[in-house]
Design an enzyme around this catalytic site. Structure first.
Site, PDB file in Angstrom:
ATOM      1  N   ASP A   7      25.096  57.698  -8.819  1.00 20.43           N
ATOM      2  CA  ASP A   7      25.950  56.542  -9.063  1.00 20.43           C
ATOM      3  C   ASP A   7      26.865  56.506  -7.847  1.00 20.43           C
ATOM      4  O   ASP A   7      27.805  57.298  -7.739  1.00 20.43           O
ATOM      5  CB  ASP A   7      26.775  56.739 -10.340  1.00 20.43           C
ATOM      6  CG  ASP A   7      27.621  55.513 -10.630  1.00 20.43           C
ATOM      7  OD1 ASP A   7      28.129  54.908  -9.660  1.00 20.43           O
ATOM      8  OD2 ASP A   7      27.788  55.162 -11.805  1.00 20.43           O
ATOM      9  N   HIS A   8      26.566  55.598  -6.914  1.00 21.52           N
ATOM     10  CA  HIS A   8      27.250  55.706  -5.610  1.00 21.52           C
ATOM     11  C   HIS A   8      28.760  55.513  -5.738  1.00 21.52           C
ATOM     12  O   HIS A   8      29.521  55.912  -4.859  1.00 21.52           O
ATOM     13  CB  HIS A   8      26.637  54.759  -4.576  1.00 21.52           C
ATOM     14  CG  HIS A   8      27.041  53.324  -4.714  1.00 21.52           C
ATOM     15  ND1 HIS A   8      26.443  52.468  -5.594  1.00 21.52           N
ATOM     16  CD2 HIS A   8      27.996  52.589  -4.080  1.00 21.52           C
ATOM     17  CE1 HIS A   8      27.002  51.272  -5.484  1.00 21.52           C
ATOM     18  NE2 HIS A   8      27.946  51.315  -4.571  1.00 21.52           N
ATOM     19  N   HIS A  65      28.822  52.197 -12.919  1.00 20.89           N
ATOM     20  CA  HIS A  65      30.030  52.231 -12.078  1.00 20.89           C
ATOM     21  C   HIS A  65      31.309  52.064 -12.913  1.00 20.89           C
ATOM     22  O   HIS A  65      32.275  52.802 -12.747  1.00 20.89           O
ATOM     23  CB  HIS A  65      29.999  51.134 -11.016  1.00 20.89           C
ATOM     24  CG  HIS A  65      28.746  51.109 -10.188  1.00 20.89           C
ATOM     25  ND1 HIS A  65      27.983  52.221  -9.959  1.00 20.89           N
ATOM     26  CD2 HIS A  65      28.120  50.095  -9.537  1.00 20.89           C
ATOM     27  CE1 HIS A  65      26.944  51.883  -9.188  1.00 20.89           C
ATOM     28  NE2 HIS A  65      27.010  50.609  -8.933  1.00 20.89           N
TER      29      HIS A  65
HETATM   30  C1  BG6 Z   1      25.068  48.242  -7.153  1.00 27.58           C
HETATM   31  C2  BG6 Z   1      24.612  47.035  -7.929  1.00 27.58           C
HETATM   32  O1  BG6 Z   1      24.846  49.407  -7.881  1.00 27.58           O
HETATM   33  O2  BG6 Z   1      26.457  48.121  -6.886  1.00 27.58           O
HETATM   34  C3  BG6 Z   1      24.907  45.764  -7.139  1.00 27.58           C
HETATM   35  O3  BG6 Z   1      23.223  47.139  -8.179  1.00 27.58           O
HETATM   36  C4  BG6 Z   1      26.370  45.702  -6.773  1.00 27.58           C
HETATM   37  O4  BG6 Z   1      24.533  44.600  -7.874  1.00 27.58           O
HETATM   38  C5  BG6 Z   1      26.784  46.992  -6.090  1.00 27.58           C
HETATM   39  O5  BG6 Z   1      26.538  44.607  -5.895  1.00 27.58           O
HETATM   40  C6  BG6 Z   1      28.279  47.039  -5.850  1.00 27.58           C
HETATM   41  O6  BG6 Z   1      28.546  48.146  -5.029  1.00 27.58           O
HETATM   42  P1  BG6 Z   1      29.695  48.104  -3.929  1.00 27.58           P
HETATM   43  O7  BG6 Z   1      29.712  49.484  -3.380  1.00 27.58           O
HETATM   44  O8  BG6 Z   1      29.290  47.044  -2.943  1.00 27.58           O
HETATM   45  O9  BG6 Z   1      30.925  47.723  -4.672  1.00 27.58           O
END
Ligand code: BG6
Length: 476
Positions: free
Chosen positions: A187-188, A250
């Site tokens: 989960d980045h 997230h």
């Molecule tokens: C991803 C989703 O996990 O997270 C995307 O699949 C979303 O739809 C993105 O845009 C948002 O990540 P960040 O790091 O750009 O806020």
């Protein structure tokens, strides 16, 4: 961050020509390389269906790591990084491809003269997971070649399933083929600097923890707002929707960090256990609560996006009022909101403290005053506290003021800075720290909260909202 632990490492990137590899993973590997965070001996082997030679793939990698080339791209470093890049075309469904892959990796190991660590990154659509994971395990590639060195690890991207049942099935499959220490579920958001700072901020400053409960906090807002629509990802997104795409992972991970009890020690086991405890306390919504507590929307024009069903009922926006059982958070609403095609791109967490019982202000100055603590996850990363002070002069009126901390932007990029969430995540996977990866219990407990909502929404029509707005009007 640990500098390279010098065991030769072979990294296999399934989906090596895909969007994620191009935009996030290859640049992150390059950052790690420049910072000296990869082992001296390593190879990144891109795997995808396209027929490409090693050199053609290196061209792709060079374009990916220098995508924002504003004249600052360090050509020398790029060229030396490309010396570590290989490519293998392959079809995830064909066992033959894994045989060829295996021969390729063994040949690399022979050249190195030592059993190497092996990292398999699955940067592909979840529809391929089942076949890929089974074929990978059958190929024997995931069996470590030595007890001392030579670990093998598998990194997989979200989403893990569509609901509790499919997440459970995926997890059982993973559990059958790999041990939990080998599995790194990504989960980045957990890799974002500002998100990691939540725990440090809460537990390394004595002034917040004593007021971190329902006696002092009125409500919490967690918002992940995006300006862009689904873009090229319509085919994937239409089967998923906003709640599964960013809510189950997230947003709930941010909630866990805000609501968890003190893990007391900074290690993967205790932090992951505390996150699970939060998910297990989430109140599961009954169908009749849904209408009051959860709303979803779809931006106008979504149905005309590429690869989106023209009669799609998929939500691109949601807002949910969630509650946690237990004394600490009893009665405190956690407002979870996210959407695409909105007026701004912003992720932030606002903690609204209760108003003081009485206000030392002049009668009639009735804006009765709450403090707000804000974690600005992105952009303008930082933390701020809104407080009230007396206006200068012959008045007892109050005015809001801010204490604010801003992360410095790093203009002088010396190549040593760890900048993105993926830098951190890839680094931690290589050193074997699972803190920033979700455990099987977290995945299942979070789906148990999300599934009744997605089930309840099935076949209902989402509210529509204008692109560039704040979401459906009925919510605001
Ligand atoms: C991803 C989703 O996990 O997270 C995307 O699949 C979303 O739809 C993105 O845009 C948002 O990540 P960040 O790091 O750009 O806020």
């Amino acid at each position: 961050m640990q500098k390279n632990n010098n065991v030769p490492t072979l990294i296999t990137l399934f989906g090596g020509t895909g969007d994620l590899s191009q935009k996030k993973l290859l640049p992150a590997f390059f950052n790690l390389y420049r910072g000296g965070y990869l082992p001296d001996s390593f190879k990144i082997l891109g795997v995808a269906r396209k027929q490409l030679s090693d050199d053609e793939y290196r061209g792709f990698v060079a374009r990916s790591v220098c995508a924002d080339d504003d004249g600052k791209c360090d050509r020398e470093a790029v060229d030396s990084f490309l010396g570590h890049i290989l490519y293998q075309s392959g079809d995830t469904g064909s066992p033959e491809s894994y045989k060829i892959l295996s021969e390729r990796l063994i040949a690399e190991e022979t050249a190195i003269g030592q059993c190497a660590n092996k990292l398999f990154y699955v940067a592909m659509s979840p529809k391929f997971y089942d076949t890929l994971l089974r074929n990978l395990a059958d190929s024997g590639l995931t069996i470590p070649c030595s007890n001392e060195t030579g670990w093998t690890r598998i990194l997989i991207e979200k989403p893990f399933g569509d609901d509790t049942k499919t997440a459970q099935a995926l997890d059982e499959l993973l559990g059958l083929l790999f041990s939990e220490e080998q599995i790194f579920r990504i989960d980045h958001y957990l890799g974002k600097e500002t998100i990691q700072n939540i725990l440090t901020f809460r537990f390394s400053n004595a002034i917040f923890e004593p007021v971190w409960d329902s006696g002092h906090i009125d409500r919490v807002e967690i918002r992940l707002l995006e300006k862009d629509g689904v873009g090229e990802r319509g085919g994937f997104y239409d089967g998923v929707g906003a709640l599964r795409d960013v809510g189950q992972n997230h947003i709930l991970q941010m909630l866990a960090l805000i609501a968890m009890d003190n893990p007391t020690i900074m290690n993967a086991e205790s932090i992951r256990r505390k996150r699970v405890e939060v998910f297990e306390k989430l109140h599961h919504m009954a169908p009749d609560e849904l209408e009051r507590s959860a709303i979803r929307g779809q931006y106008k024009g979504y149905r005309e996006e590429t690869n989106v069903d023209p009669s799609s009922k998929t939500e691109t926006y949601f807002k949910i009022r969630a509650f946690l059982h237990g004394n600490r958070w009893d009665g405190v609403p956690f407002i979870l909101e996210s959407g695409k095609g909105l007026g701004e791109k912003k992720t932030e967490i606002n903690i609204y403290f209760k108003r003081t019982k009485n206000c030392l202000c002049s009668p009639g100055s009735e804006r009765h005053h709450e403090n707000i603590l804000t974690f600005r996850i992105q952009p303008d990363e930082g933390i701020s506290i809104l407080f009230w002070s007396k206006k200068a002069g012959l008045t007892s009126e109050l005015e809001p003021n801010k204490l604010s901390f801003d992360y410095q932007t790093n203009d002088e990029d010396d190549g040593k800075t760890i900048t993105t969430a993926y830098d951190r995540i890839l680094h931690d996977a290589i050193v074997g720290d699972q803190t920033l990866f979700t455990s099987t219990q977290e995945v299942l407990a979070s789906w148990k909260f999300i599934t009744p909502i997605v089930d309840g929404w099935k076949d209902t029509e989402p509210y529509s909202y204008k692109r560039g707005s704040n979401g459906p009007e009925s919510v605001h």
